[in-house]
Design a protein around this motif. Sequence first.
Motif, short mmCIF file in Angstrom:
data_model
loop_
_atom_site.label_atom_id
_atom_site.label_comp_id
_atom_site.label_asym_id
_atom_site.label_seq_id
_atom_site.Cartn_x
_atom_site.Cartn_y
_atom_site.Cartn_z
N ASN A 35 0.78 -1.14 -0.02
CA ASN A 35 0.05 0.10 0.02
C ASN A 35 0.96 1.42 0.03
N GLU A 36 2.09 1.05 -0.45
CA GLU A 36 2.75 2.41 -0.62
C GLU A 36 2.61 3.09 -2.02
N PHE A 37 2.85 4.34 -1.90
CA PHE A 37 3.00 5.09 -3.15
C PHE A 37 4.32 5.40 -3.42
N VAL A 38 4.83 4.87 -4.52
CA VAL A 38 6.27 5.17 -4.55
C VAL A 38 6.32 5.77 -6.23
N CYS A 39 7.17 6.74 -6.27
CA CYS A 39 7.35 7.49 -7.43
C CYS A 39 8.73 7.31 -7.85
N ILE A 197 6.32 14.93 -5.61
CA ILE A 197 6.07 15.26 -4.33
C ILE A 197 4.98 15.38 -3.82
N TYR A 198 3.88 15.81 -4.75
CA TYR A 198 2.54 15.79 -4.66
C TYR A 198 1.81 14.45 -4.19
N LEU A 199 2.35 13.62 -4.79
CA LEU A 199 1.60 12.00 -4.94
C LEU A 199 2.34 11.02 -3.89
N ALA A 200 3.62 11.15 -3.83
CA ALA A 200 4.19 9.83 -3.35
C ALA A 200 4.52 9.83 -1.75
N ASP A 201 4.70 8.64 -1.27
CA ASP A 201 5.25 8.27 -0.08
C ASP A 201 6.63 8.51 -0.12
N ARG A 202 7.10 8.17 -1.01
CA ARG A 202 8.75 7.75 -0.95
C ARG A 202 8.72 8.09 -2.48
N ILE A 203 9.88 8.76 -2.81
CA ILE A 203 10.69 9.07 -4.27
C ILE A 203 11.91 8.22 -4.39
N LYS A 218 11.89 9.93 1.49
CA LYS A 218 10.69 9.93 2.03
C LYS A 218 10.03 11.33 1.65
N VAL A 219 8.72 11.50 1.36
CA VAL A 219 8.05 12.62 1.35
C VAL A 219 7.58 12.93 2.85
N THR A 220 8.13 14.05 3.45
CA THR A 220 7.77 14.20 4.71
C THR A 220 6.63 15.23 5.11
#
Lengths: 254, 247
Positions: A35-39, A197-203, A218-220
């Motif tokens: 369930n992670e959003f990774v870009c 940056i807008y979407l991800a948990d982690r880039i 990690k996008v904080t």
Amino acid sequence: MTDYSIDITRKEYPATASTSAHIAIKNLHLTLKQNEFVCLVGPSGCGKTTLMNIVAGIDQNYEGTINLGTLSQTDNKVAYVFQEPRLLPWRSVIQNIHLVLDDPNAPHNTKLIEELLELMEITHIRDHYPGQISLGMARRVALVRAFVVQPQILLMDEPFVSLDERTAQRIRQRLLETWQTQPHTILFVTHDIREAIYLADRIVFLSQAPSNVINEVKVTIPRHNRTDEHSIEAFRQSLKRIGSKTKNYSGATK
Amino acid sequence: MNSPRLNACISVVLLLAFWQLLATSLKLQALPPATEVLKQLVMVTENGQLPYHLGITLTRLIVSFSLSMIIGVLIGIGLGRQPILDQFFDQWLLILLNIPALVTIILCYLWFGLTEAAAILAVVINKVPNVVVTIREGTRALDTRLLEMADSYRFGRWKTYRHVIWPQLFPYLMAAARTGLALIWKIILVVELLGCSNGMGYQIHLFFQLFDVTSILAYTIAFIIVIQLIEMFILKPLEQRASTWRQ
């Protein structure tokens, strides 16, 4: 609930008559949490699409292992939004969407399809053929097709390119909403760092080919703050600093 | 009636009129007037001779056509999808394509006797290479991006063939069917002429020996009409139905 691991030791495109052999990916390791959003971000031609194809199971000609946990290769729970819409031109919009479902006429499916068509503002072209609609519309159809599958892993390869910003932003929002109500893992390729940056948990930053992971961030920014342009911009600036540092770093560690 | 069809009718009528005029003014035994031929056509139709032989030839046509298409499509897809097979069999294909039809027919009769099976086989051998070449071309031209799409959504083999590959091959299949029909019509008559005791080819041979030009022409016209009917009522509608999306 296990994590998904991607482990590609080597992916090579063999030499052809006109090109020499090309190593696209080398020693790339990436773990995706449930369930992670990774870009994925990286220079163009660095093998992002190759990586996506391997994860999608389209390209099986590589060295390494892809572990998608309980997901088997025959499971219909991966959805892939390609850079181009890739609709079947001989099937109408709605038929294209139906094709990816085992039982397209089940009540929950018809309801979901209606909802998604509505959201993408393409209800009126449901019976058109792909040749009769614009590229932007076709892209939205491709997005509906991916969403209706209700995938466990959603792969998206620059899905919003060539959509107007208003539509793109609305779909991004909807993507996040769906993702929050029905958690699944998303691997999202983009060249637009703000979008990431807008979407991800982690880039995840990839290097030039032969590509590997050079950095993960990690996008904080809390999700409810991400509509704020300033915090996005501030985060982008901080990434730039890290970026220059990691470049020196990667040279030292190799 | 729309104007292209009207034009087609006018041109056929003109051709017939020209024929009639030429025949009546020349008064040759070798060129009977159109009216005579049409009278003969009605006569042989009514006494059952033409329907019988035409029926037999049509049956042979349907059998050999279906066999050639099925075999040709299977081999064509195989060669189109497997470059190694293709490289290997390409020479065979070239040889088969270049053997004169008459040679295969005679060889078939020599090897397998004057049997129905030999007759059909001769036609099939003549036709299959053409189908293979056309379908191979179509298979090579398959859009890999769509195949990848099918793959990523786990369509499976059957769904992929039915919904992704088949529609792309269809135009090639139609082309193969069209040229195939024309070719088989011509070859089948020779086959019948050389080794059968019934069918259109056999009849034509008979008329040739009797110098009966009127009957030859009457049979030919019946032939042309049947081909036109197949084109109008089978091939055209099939093609139209499959191309509704191309607008």
